[in-house]
Structure formats: structure tokens, C-alpha cells
Write an enzyme that holds these catalytic residues in place. Structure first.
Site, PDB file in Angstrom:
ATOM      1  N   ASP A 470       0.839  -1.196   0.000  1.00 26.20           N
ATOM      2  CA  ASP A 470       0.000   0.000   0.000  1.00 26.20           C
ATOM      3  C   ASP A 470       0.878   1.252   0.000  1.00 26.20           C
ATOM      4  O   ASP A 470       1.945   1.276   0.608  1.00 26.20           O
ATOM      5  CB  ASP A 470      -0.898  -0.029   1.243  1.00 26.20           C
ATOM      6  N   GLU A 513       1.201  -0.386  -5.031  1.00 28.01           N
ATOM      7  CA  GLU A 513       0.312   0.696  -5.419  1.00 28.01           C
ATOM      8  C   GLU A 513       1.131   1.981  -5.530  1.00 28.01           C
ATOM      9  O   GLU A 513       1.619   2.501  -4.526  1.00 28.01           O
ATOM     10  CB  GLU A 513      -0.791   0.883  -4.374  1.00 28.01           C
TER      11      GLU A 513
END
Length: 696
Positions: A470, A513
Site C-alpha cells: 500500500d 500501489e
């Protein structure tokens, strides 16, 4: 205010005609353009705009409710993202800033009242492989397959199961009535199933809490409760036991890897959700971490985790774990009271009267929102807040902690406490860990070393196969190098210790990401990443399939050349995600459109990600003042019937075809256009397939 579905009669305007009063108008600094419907039922307006600042409005001439739009929960226009609109606004002026002169397209979805602003796509004949699409016919199509399949080969269409024999280099077949004009041609006597490769991954992304409730007894862990309203951001009950129970379903999609949101312990309490604080927001999504060494009780037990991982592995499905190293979760009333950090403006008697015996049970009163709990907290008391994480661990605008910076590494993302992963200062455990049940060892390490140890231990114990990272750009590159090295060693140890459970000898895998990343190799691939999530596919590539599958050819060719000519480069393409939009809500106008989108994704080069519910057209959920929440609605198991079941069957056939043929993801893309249809071959080693589009 409740939104109404937009119903307009829009006339086609000549360049010199007067704009009709009933037209929906785009007005940018007094320049007016009428919206016009396209073939998908979206309303489109275009204007050439120079660099500068403007005021934009969308309304009919009378500015009537239902056709008078304003941003409902966004502060400004964001390009290439669905923006929620209020179609009964009192004030519709919207600021617009243009950084590059161009022709801009404003695309309004009357089904969802969402606006997309983007640079107008190219429409010339050179922008797509075919300037006109093939036209479907009622008779079977004769296909030249001589360059792909030998005479005498028995060929099957994977979508319908029809078989035929190649005769004089040709076959004759009719696409199925629900195939959108596609034939997926393969040899019946194909080569044995190729070994798994991350380059050919079909990843099913599950927000665990929203998927399936396998153990209702853990639904209210730590005193968590519902809001008895729309339940926008409360825990819905999905858990690891539920994932295990639905593995057969996931396997039926041809999936060979599952990405689950982090099951690690989240903040126990809630914070105010949305800009308006209009809903109670827990860490149901797994991005508000509190302890990296414990499972969140709502997700289940370690025994349930082991059962899930082992059962998935028995089915040949790898496990990808969502990891967060950039930030912790917010401070909540529940955690302050449970772990003894922070300070209220209230004394004990006042706290009991106003907040209740358990502070987390507090409810907003008249004139308050869920943000209002902050009014009772004294965030300036340095000594009280040092009992939380401690200054060596985080930076935040609380107490005497270091103030967040302004670059990607030191900023506070969405006001979340920023972990000092770049720090070289060795520290013990976070201070409040001494007041909680934790698996963390109290030893001197840097924050980064602690986090990497904690995450790698889960790999070493359970055989987690990969990480989805993330907010990758908000942590220094060296941290990802070290995480990859540590997790790789941990997985190798697990495989050595569990040879009966190990699927293969493949190394640990990591994707990340990086917001707005496309199909381009960046320095992330030099720092531990095997793949990066491909943001462009959802917004720029997949929509082309809704008008003509053949228009994907240039993108497919570009993807294949970029990805498959470099063994150290791959992307993870998707239609929908939890942080952008659901394709079904933002783009698709019908189940057939969702099938077309499935075709685009599942036949794309490189690895692909299915977001849970894409395969059954899961609906956009309630959002409050945060549009992202709607992308995380609960999986509607009871609705899988009729058209949705037909859609699911289509996805299953695509997934099985893709899994059988590594050439789809890893092969050379060779265009085989013939008169009356469009086709391409994918070829990888001994594996060949031919995809034919005959029009609709």
C-alpha cells in the site's frame, strides 16, 4: 438531498444552431456547450480550454432540480476520476484549473450522477486499429486460421464449447449469442497445463470484511458495533473463515492468487467518516493498523488463517497479503481508554456522563457529527500522548510529536500518523504496546526493522506467497528492498520446513500501489517490486471495448511488447478497485457491457486483478460524503441469479481459458486482420490461441 435519476431529451446541435432551453449545458466562463448522449448512454460535452483558472457549471437553462449539478463531496475537479455530483444543487459553480491547453471531455453518467473530466481521446483512424468495427451476421463466419493451427487440428471455441476441424487453413463457426461477437479458439488436444507463473497471475482481490461471514461469533470484537443506519464503514462480518468457505467459488474463476486486505489488528474504535463526519468509520478495510503482530479478532484466529492458507494452497491458489508500512491508524476513544494514552478535556465524572461507561459507545447529539468526538480530546498534552506510539515511531500534529513534512516520505497521508521508516534511531516497542497483548519482542531496532520483522514472521509461519504494498511512493525505496529480501528468506524457510505444503520453488512476489502508474518501467522494479498496479487500464483502455473490441489492438500490442520482452517487468491491470471506481457503476450500462469489460481484462497481456464482485456486477454501495466507500459494498451472494449468473458463467469461461493458456498473458501479440472480422494470435513457446471478433 436525495438524488433523482436524470432523464433528458437532448437534441443534436449544429455549429450555428441556438441551444435549446431543455438541453443540459456545460458552461465554462460563459462559453456554453450542450451535452449529447453517446452509444453507451453517457452524456458527453467537449470544449477546447486554454491554460488557466475557470468557473464551470452544469445545468439546463432554467437551472431546475434534477439538472442542476454541483460536486457533492469533492473540493475540486480531479481529472480521470469519477466525481459524485448532486443534481439538485442550489449553487452549481465549480472551480476548474487547467494546466495544459487541450480539448477536454466532460462525461456525465446519468445512472450514477458521476462526472469524469479528461482530455478528449483521439478519434482519428490512426488512434484505433480499425476505423470501423466488423459487422455481425446471422450466418457462421469463415475464419482463416492457417497461420495459427495446422490442417486437421480440432479447434474449440472456449466460450461456447463448439468444435470444428481445420480444413484448408479455415474453420467456420458462429459466435455464441452471449459472446459479444468473440471466438476464443484453442486446440482441443492442447499441451499440458503450464506451471504457474506470476507473469500469468489471475489475482482475485477481496476486501475480507465485505466478502462472506464464516464465523458470526467474531463480528463484534473489541466492543465494535453497528451504526444502525447505512453501515457505510462499520464491520460487516466477512472473515478468514468466510474466505475458506468460498474458495471453490474463487477457484471457479480460474484464479490462481488471492489478494486479501490486511487481516492484522486494526484500531479498535471508530473515527468520523467522510468530510462531513456523517458515518462511523472503523478500520474494516485493513488500512488502519495498530499491531502488526496480531490478527484482528474480527478477521478470525490464527488457526482459521492457517486453514485458509493451507486450503488455498491445496487448490493451487497463492496468497497475497496487503501490507502497510507508511502509516498507523488514527487515535480513537476506544483505544485511548483501553491502552491508557492521550487525554480528555473531561474529568472522570464528566467523561462517564458524556461519553458513557465505555467511551466508544458515544453517539453524536443534535448539532454534532461523528467528528465531534474530537472536541472532548486534549491533543496538546505532550506527556499524555507520548504514552501512545512515542516520538521515535511517528510524526503527527499531536502533542510534542514531530510535525509531518511536505514530501512523499514525511507527509501525513489523509492526516494518518506517519511512521518514521526512514529513521536510523533504534527504539523499543511503541509505548502503548506495553499495555496490550502483543506478539512483538521488546528489542532495540529502527521502526523499519521492527515492521519488516513483524511482516516477515507471518510469511515464515504461514507461507504467505506475496505482498501487495500500500502507498508505495510514501516510503523510501530502501525499505522495499529490505522487505523483499526479508520476506523472500522467510518464504524459502517456510517451504524448506513444509515440503508437503509448498506449491513450487518460486521466490516471494511483490506488487505495489503507485498512484497513476501505467505500463512503464520505473525505479520501483530496481527496489524489490516484481509488478506495479496498472491504473491506466480502467480509465483509458477497457472503455474502448464497450464500443468495439478491435479498438483494443494497439493497447494490447503495446502491453505485450513492453511486458513480455522484459522478464523483470510486469503490471497488474484491473477494471475496478476500492480506491478508484467500480467499472459496473462508472462505465457499464448493461450486463453485456460488463461482459465486454471482462473480455478486455481477461484477454490483456500481463497479470490481471479481478475485484470481488466484478464477475457478478456488484452494485455501488452507500457512500455518505466519501465516494470511495461505495466501491466496498458487501458481496451480494443472494443476487447471483438470472443475468448475474450468466455474467458469472462468462467470467468463469474467460478465467479457465486464460489459466489454460499462458500465451494470453505472456505471449507475442500478432494481429491477424481479415476482411469482415478482426483477430489476433498470442504465442508463447508451444502455446497458441487465436481470438476472433466478428462484430455485434
Amino acid at each position: 438531498m436525495k438524488k433523482t435519476i436524470l432523464a433528458l431529451s437532448i437534441g443534436v446541435l449544429s455549429a450555428c444552431s441556438q441551444l435549446p432551453e431543455e438541453a443540459l449545458l456545460l458552461t465554462i466562463d460563459n462559453q456554453k456547450t450542450a451535452f449529447k448522449p453517446n452509444a453507451q448512454g453517457l452524456l458527453i460535452a467537449e470544449q477546447k480550454i486554454d491554460k488557466g483558472s475557470y468557473t464551470l457549471s452544469i445545468s439546463d437553462a432554467a437551472q431546475t432540480c434534477g439538472t442542476h449539478f454541483a460536486l457533492s463531496d469533492e473540493e475540486r475537479i480531479k481529472f480521470n476520476q469519477p466525481l459524485n455530483m448532486d443534481n439538485c444543487a442550489q449553487e452549481s459553480a465549480i472551480p476548474l484549473r487547467i494546466f495544459r491547453a487541450n480539448t477536454y471531455q466532460f462525461e456525465l453518467n446519468p445512472k450514477t450522477n458521476q462526472l469524469m473530466v479528461k482530455i478528449k481521446p483521439q478519434t482519428s483512424a490512426t488512434s484505433n486499429f480499425m476505423s470501423t468495427c466488423p459487422v455481425a451476421s446471422d450466418t457462421p463466419k469463415t475464419i482463416n486460421v492457417s497461420q495459427t493451427f495446422a490442417n486437421g487440428s480440432v479447434i474449440r471455441d472456449a466460450l461456447t464449447g463448439q468444435t470444428t476441424t481445420v480444413n484448408d487453413g479455415h474453420i467456420t463457426l458462429q459466435p455464441g449469442t452471449t459472446s459479444q461477437g468473440l471466438l476464443l479458439l484453442e486446440e482441443v488436444e492442447a499441451a499440458p497445463l503450464a506451471p504457474f507463473s506470476w507473469d500469468n497471475a489471475i489475482v482475485y482481490f477481496v476486501m475480507t470484511d465485505r466478502f462472506y461471514n464464516g464465523n458470526p461469533e467474531n463480528d463484534h470484537s473489541y466492543g465494535r458495533s453497528k451504526d444502525n443506519q447505512q453501515e457505510i464503514a462499520t464491520f460487516h462480518g466477512g472473515d478468514l473463515a468466510g474466505l475458506t468457505k468460498k474458495l471453490d467459488y474463487i477457484e471457479s474463476l480460474g484464479v490462481n492468487a488471492i489478494w486479501i486486505t490486511s487481516p492484522l489488528e486494526q484500531i479498535h474504535g471508530w473515527v468520523g467518516g467522510g468530510d462531513k463526519g456523517d458515518f462511523k468509520h472503523y478500520g474494516y478495510h485493513g488500512y488502519y493498523h495498530q499491531d502488526w503482530t496480531k490478527l484482528d479478532a474480527n478477521m478470525g484466529t490464527e488457526e482459521e488463517l492457517r486453514t485458509f492458507v493451507d486450503t488455498a494452497h491445496q487448490k493451487g491458489i497463492r496468497i497475497i497479503w496487503d501490507v502497510v508500512m507508511n502509516h498507523t491508524g488514527y487515535a480513537t476513544l476506544a483505544d485511548m481508554q483501553t491502552f491508557g494514552f492521550g487525554k480528555l478535556y473531561l474529568d472522570d465524572q464528566e467523561a462517564k456522563k458524556i461519553l458513557g461507561e465505555k467511551w466508544t459507545d458515544w453517539q453524536p447529539k443534535s448539532g454534532q457529527s461523528w467528528h465531534s468526538f474530537n472536541d472532548y480530546i486534549n491533543y496538546r498534552d505532550s506527556q499524555a500522548w507520548e504514552k501512545w506510539w512515542g516520538k521515535a515511531w511517528i510524526r503527527t500534529d499531536i502533542g510534542n510529536y514531530d510535525t509531518p513534512g511536505y514530501n512523499d516520505i514525511t507527509m501525513s497521508l489523509n492526516y494518518l500518523p506517519d511512521l518514521k521508516t526512514e529513521s536510523t534511531q533504534k527504539t523499543g516497542l511503541p509505548n502503548f504496546f506495553h499495555n496490550k497483548d502483543t506478539g512483538a519482542q521488546d528489542e532495540l531496532k529502527t521502526p523499519r526493522e521492527h515492521l519488516i520483522t513483524w511482516l516477515s514472521d507471518w510469511v515464515r509461519e504461514y507461507g504467505i506467497d506475496g505482498f501487495r504494498v500500500d502507498t508505495a511512493k510514501h516510503v523510501e525505496m530502501e525499505a522495499w528492498d529490505q522487505l523483499k529480501t526479508s520476506a523472500s528468506q522467510a518464504l524459502a524457510e517456510w517451504k524448506q520446513n513444509h515440503p508437503d505444503k509448498a506449491l513450487d520453488d518460486l521466490p516471494f512476489w511483490m506488487t505495489g500501489e503507485v498512484w497513476a502508474h501505467g505500463v512503464v518501467k520505473t525505479p520501483y522494479f530496481d527496489h524489490g517490486f516484481d509488478s506495479i498496479i496498472n491504473f491506466e487500464f480502467q480509465s483509458e483502455v477497457a472503455p474502448k471495448a464497450l464500443t468495439c473490441f478491435a479498438h483494443l489492438d494497439r493497447d494490447y500490442k503495446r502491453y505485450a511488447e513492453s511486458i513480455n520482452n522484459d522478464p523483470e517487468f510486469n503490471v497488474l491491470s484491473y477494471l475496478s478497485s476500492h480506491d478508484t471506481a467500480l467499472f459496473w457503476a462508472a462505465r457499464s450500462r448493461s450486463i453485456d457491457d460488463q461482459k465486454r469489460a471482462a473480455n478486455a481484462l481477461m484477454l490483456a497481456p500481463g497479470a490481471v486483478q479481478i475485484y470481488y464482485g466484478d464477475e457478478i456486477a456488484r452494485d455501488f454501495g452507500p457512500t455518505g460524503s466519501d465516494s470511495h466507500q461505495g466501491t466496498r459494498s458487501s458481496m451480494p451472494w443472494e443476487a447471483i441469479e438470472g443475468e448475474r449468473l450468466e455474467l458469472l458463467n462468462h467470467w468463469q469461461k474467460l478465467g479457465e481459458f486464460r489459466q489454460r493458456h499462458p500465451a494470453v498473458a505472456k505471449g507475442k501479440h500478432i494481429t491477424r486482420q481479415q476482411e469482415g472480422y478482426y483477430a489476433f494470435e498470442r504465442q508463447y513457446q508451444d502455446d497458441k490461441v487465436l481470438i476472433v471478433y466478428t462484430g455485434e
